[in-house]
Design a protein around this motif. Structure first.
Motif, short mmCIF file in Angstrom:
data_model
loop_
_atom_site.label_atom_id
_atom_site.label_comp_id
_atom_site.label_asym_id
_atom_site.label_seq_id
_atom_site.Cartn_x
_atom_site.Cartn_y
_atom_site.Cartn_z
N UNK A 49 -10.59 3.84 10.84
CA UNK A 49 -11.01 2.58 11.46
C UNK A 49 -12.46 2.27 11.11
N UNK A 50 -12.78 0.98 11.14
CA UNK A 50 -14.13 0.49 10.89
C UNK A 50 -14.66 -0.10 12.20
N UNK A 51 -15.47 0.66 12.94
CA UNK A 51 -15.98 0.14 14.21
C UNK A 51 -17.28 -0.65 14.04
N UNK A 52 -17.37 -1.74 14.77
CA UNK A 52 -18.57 -2.57 14.84
C UNK A 52 -18.90 -2.77 16.31
N UNK A 53 -20.15 -2.51 16.71
CA UNK A 53 -20.50 -2.65 18.12
C UNK A 53 -21.82 -3.39 18.30
N UNK A 54 -21.93 -4.06 19.44
CA UNK A 54 -23.17 -4.64 19.95
C UNK A 54 -23.54 -3.85 21.19
N UNK A 55 -24.73 -3.23 21.20
CA UNK A 55 -25.09 -2.28 22.25
C UNK A 55 -26.42 -2.66 22.90
N UNK A 56 -26.54 -2.28 24.16
CA UNK A 56 -27.81 -2.44 24.85
C UNK A 56 -28.00 -1.33 25.86
N UNK A 57 -29.24 -0.96 26.09
CA UNK A 57 -29.55 -0.04 27.19
C UNK A 57 -30.82 -0.52 27.85
N UNK A 58 -30.91 -0.33 29.16
CA UNK A 58 -32.03 -0.87 29.91
C UNK A 58 -32.34 0.01 31.11
N UNK A 59 -33.60 -0.02 31.52
CA UNK A 59 -34.01 0.68 32.72
C UNK A 59 -33.56 -0.10 33.94
N UNK A 60 -32.95 0.58 34.89
CA UNK A 60 -32.54 -0.09 36.13
C UNK A 60 -33.74 -0.42 37.01
N UNK A 61 -34.83 0.31 36.86
CA UNK A 61 -36.11 -0.02 37.51
C UNK A 61 -37.22 0.37 36.55
N UNK A 62 -38.33 -0.38 36.58
CA UNK A 62 -39.39 -0.15 35.61
C UNK A 62 -40.71 -0.59 36.22
N UNK A 63 -41.79 0.15 36.03
CA UNK A 63 -43.07 -0.24 36.63
C UNK A 63 -43.52 -1.62 36.19
N UNK A 64 -43.96 -2.42 37.14
CA UNK A 64 -44.45 -3.76 36.82
C UNK A 64 -45.97 -3.82 36.87
N UNK A 65 -46.61 -2.65 36.89
CA UNK A 65 -48.06 -2.58 36.95
C UNK A 65 -48.58 -1.85 35.71
N UNK A 66 -49.64 -2.39 35.10
CA UNK A 66 -50.24 -1.75 33.93
C UNK A 66 -50.76 -0.35 34.27
N UNK A 67 -51.20 -0.14 35.49
CA UNK A 67 -51.72 1.17 35.90
C UNK A 67 -50.64 2.24 35.78
N UNK A 68 -49.37 1.87 36.06
CA UNK A 68 -48.28 2.84 36.06
C UNK A 68 -47.70 3.09 34.68
N UNK A 69 -48.10 2.31 33.70
CA UNK A 69 -47.53 2.45 32.35
C UNK A 69 -48.48 3.15 31.36
N UNK A 70 -49.66 3.54 31.81
CA UNK A 70 -50.62 4.19 30.90
C UNK A 70 -51.64 4.96 31.73
#
Length: 233
Positions: A179-200
């Motif tokens: 078979x020749x499979x073709x897919x469209x995929x996505x992955x995402x965080x269900x929660x993610x920091x919205x503050x710059x302080x928490x990302x660095x």
């Protein structure tokens, strides 16, 4: 939606040669890596911490193991090697300076699948979790470097909700199930920091930024895959 697809498949499934099948395959993974700009960029006495969004292309390839029951429901586990790359930029004194974050990574999507059997092209839906095991991250600065603070990055193993839509076409070869499979995929965080302080992590002295270390656990991954799989049992 997934259970409606399973019900439709059970009602319309054509006779199948076997109840269960095991497939192994390989595929090209053309992906993207993304992080939005945080809405809150205040902290350490500064009102505009320098944190822009990221977006970029993450090419790679992988292998898959896929277990199916009557081609209606199944479980698939993939192992993907990709170079997760994303660009960002800062405007300093009226000049835009672009830079790049590069993280070689292993992605391990584990998914439940539901499809409609067909002797031609079969559609399927899937969902699960994508475990990401990153290597050593790197920040590639412009040359000459016009950014007046030091930038580094760190990351660690993380996971994201995984989902997508796929189609697979059977090659018309008697006695062989390829078979020749073709897919469209996505992955995402269900929660993610919205503050710059928490990302660095920041090195700020007397309200002057001397350095920052990004946390490169990406917010979103997306991909298109195309491959070939062989089914037996």
């Amino acid at each position: 939606m997934l259970w409606m697809l399973v019900g439709t498949a059970l009602a319309t499934a054509p006779p199948t040669e076997r109840e269960v099948a095991l497939g192994v395959g390989a595929f090209f993974n053309g992906g993207g890596t993304f992080m939005t700009q945080p809405q809150d960029r205040t902290g350490f006495g500064l009102v505009d911490l320098p944190f822009s969004g990221f977006a970029g292309f993450s090419p790679g390839g992988g292998v898959s193991v896929d277990f199916r029951w009557r081609d209606i429901v199944g479980v698939e586990v993939d192992l993907i090697r990709s170079i997760d790359t994303a660009q960002s930029e800062y405007g300093i004194n009226g000049v835009d300076y672009r830079f790049k974050a590069v993280v070689p990574s292993w992605h391990i999507p584990m998914m439940l699948k539901a499809g409609i059997p067909s002797k031609g092209v079969s559609p399927n839906l899937f969902f699960g979790v994508n475990v990401v095991v990153p290597g050593e991250p790197e920040i590639q600065l412009p040359t000459p470097n016009g950014i007046p603070w030091q930038m580094t990055a760190q990351t660690k193993t993380y996971s994201r909700m995984f989902f997508g839509l796929g189609f697979e076409g059977r090659l018309p070869i008697d006695g062989v199930d390829i078979r020749i499979p073709f897919t469209l995929r996505g992955s995402m965080a269900t929660s993610y920091p919205n503050s710059a302080i928490e990302r660095a992590e920041y090195d700020i002295r007397n309200n002057v930024l001397f350095g920052m270390e990004y946390d490169l656990r990406w917010q979103y991954h997306a991909a298109v895959t195309l491959g070939v799989s062989y089914y037996f049992l």
